[in-house]
Design a protein around this motif. Structure first.
Motif, PDB file in Angstrom:
ATOM      1  N   LYS A 117      -1.549   2.200  -6.436  1.00  0.00           N
ATOM      2  CA  LYS A 117      -1.077   3.085  -5.360  1.00  0.00           C
ATOM      3  C   LYS A 117       0.215   3.780  -5.783  1.00  0.00           C
ATOM      4  O   LYS A 117       0.406   4.972  -5.537  1.00  0.00           O
ATOM      5  N   SER A 118       1.098   3.027  -6.425  1.00  0.00           N
ATOM      6  CA  SER A 118       2.378   3.568  -6.861  1.00  0.00           C
ATOM      7  C   SER A 118       2.177   4.691  -7.883  1.00  0.00           C
ATOM      8  O   SER A 118       2.811   5.751  -7.795  1.00  0.00           O
ATOM      9  N   ASP A 161      -7.089   0.079   4.451  1.00  0.00           N
ATOM     10  CA  ASP A 161      -7.488  -0.392   3.121  1.00  0.00           C
ATOM     11  C   ASP A 161      -6.374  -1.143   2.379  1.00  0.00           C
ATOM     12  O   ASP A 161      -6.492  -1.422   1.190  1.00  0.00           O
ATOM     13  N   CYS A 162      -5.297  -1.496   3.065  1.00  0.00           N
ATOM     14  CA  CYS A 162      -4.188  -2.197   2.425  1.00  0.00           C
ATOM     15  C   CYS A 162      -4.643  -3.568   1.920  1.00  0.00           C
ATOM     16  O   CYS A 162      -5.204  -4.371   2.676  1.00  0.00           O
ATOM     17  N   SER A 200      -3.418   2.161   7.765  1.00  0.00           N
ATOM     18  CA  SER A 200      -3.722   1.840   6.371  1.00  0.00           C
ATOM     19  C   SER A 200      -4.710   0.680   6.306  1.00  0.00           C
ATOM     20  O   SER A 200      -4.394  -0.399   5.787  1.00  0.00           O
ATOM     21  N   CYS A 222       0.822  -1.221   0.000  1.00  0.00           N
ATOM     22  CA  CYS A 222       0.000   0.000   0.000  1.00  0.00           C
ATOM     23  C   CYS A 222       0.856   1.272   0.000  1.00  0.00           C
ATOM     24  O   CYS A 222       0.326   2.367  -0.103  1.00  0.00           O
ATOM     25  N   LEU A 223       2.167   1.099   0.163  1.00  0.00           N
ATOM     26  CA  LEU A 223       3.156   2.186   0.136  1.00  0.00           C
ATOM     27  C   LEU A 223       3.063   3.142   1.322  1.00  0.00           C
ATOM     28  O   LEU A 223       3.674   4.206   1.316  1.00  0.00           O
ATOM     29  N   LYS A 224       2.313   2.768   2.343  1.00  0.00           N
ATOM     30  CA  LYS A 224       2.205   3.593   3.547  1.00  0.00           C
ATOM     31  C   LYS A 224       3.545   3.595   4.274  1.00  0.00           C
ATOM     32  O   LYS A 224       4.119   2.538   4.511  1.00  0.00           O
ATOM     33  N   MET A 272      -3.255  -3.615  -7.344  1.00  0.00           N
ATOM     34  CA  MET A 272      -3.549  -2.584  -6.342  1.00  0.00           C
ATOM     35  C   MET A 272      -2.267  -1.846  -5.949  1.00  0.00           C
ATOM     36  O   MET A 272      -2.268  -0.628  -5.777  1.00  0.00           O
ATOM     37  N   ARG A 273      -1.136  -2.580  -5.835  1.00  0.00           N
ATOM     38  CA  ARG A 273       0.139  -1.945  -5.510  1.00  0.00           C
ATOM     39  C   ARG A 273       0.543  -0.983  -6.625  1.00  0.00           C
ATOM     40  O   ARG A 273       0.954   0.142  -6.368  1.00  0.00           O
ATOM     41  N   LYS A 306      -0.548   6.547  -8.323  1.00  0.00           N
ATOM     42  CA  LYS A 306      -1.177   7.692  -7.656  1.00  0.00           C
ATOM     43  C   LYS A 306      -0.148   8.511  -6.888  1.00  0.00           C
ATOM     44  O   LYS A 306      -0.159   9.747  -6.924  1.00  0.00           O
ATOM     45  N   LYS A 307       0.774   7.821  -6.203  1.00  0.00           N
ATOM     46  CA  LYS A 307       1.800   8.514  -5.433  1.00  0.00           C
ATOM     47  C   LYS A 307       2.716   9.297  -6.375  1.00  0.00           C
ATOM     48  O   LYS A 307       3.038  10.456  -6.114  1.00  0.00           O
TER      49      LYS A 307
END
Length: 140
Positions: free
Chosen positions: A112-113, A84-85, A82, A61-63, A108-109, A115-116
């Protein structure tokens, strides 16, 4: 002989042992709740910087979390920050995943990547625009 395409480098970090190996110079070891093994089992890799030697990031999730205390439970901290991970929602390690679950987790990873990365680029453009606006205002 046919060559197979190389697997994405990040997939190595889907294995808990590879994540645990990133925790070199981790300040919390024996007698602590947040040992490298428990951090890795919760999805984290160690990614310290000069200002924060205890930064850990979830591969999925990159948190990023820092400010760890010896009695912090990595899994509980991950859930708290996190919820929603996708990794947490599976409740099993990557070695036990079906191909469909693995690909969903990777999708999903990657989302997230992206979006970041987009968020960082937008911030950079906004910062440059702000500087330009100031320059234009100073011309007036």
């Amino acid at each position: 002989m046919e060559r197979r395409p190389a697997l994405p480098e990040v997939w190595k970090l889907y294995c808990s042992s590879a994540r645990a190996a990133t925790f070199r110079n981790w300040p919390f070891t024996e007698g602590c709740a947040c040992t490298p093994e428990r951090m890795a089992a919760a999805g984290f890799v160690h990614c310290p910087n000069e200002n924060s030697p205890d930064v850990a990031q979830c591969v999925f999730c990159l948190k990023e979390l820092e400010g760890w205390e010896p009695d912090d439970d990595p899994l509980e901290e991950h859930k708290k920050h996190s919820a929603d991970c996708a990794f947490l929602s599976l409740q099993k390690g990557p070695a036990s995943l079906t191909v469909q679950e693995f690909l969903k987790l990777d999708k999903m990873r990657m989302g997230k990547s992206l979006k970041k990365e987009i968020s960082q680029k937008v911030t950079k453009v906004e910062d440059k625009a702000k500087i330009q606006r100031c320059s234009i205002m100073n011309l007036a």
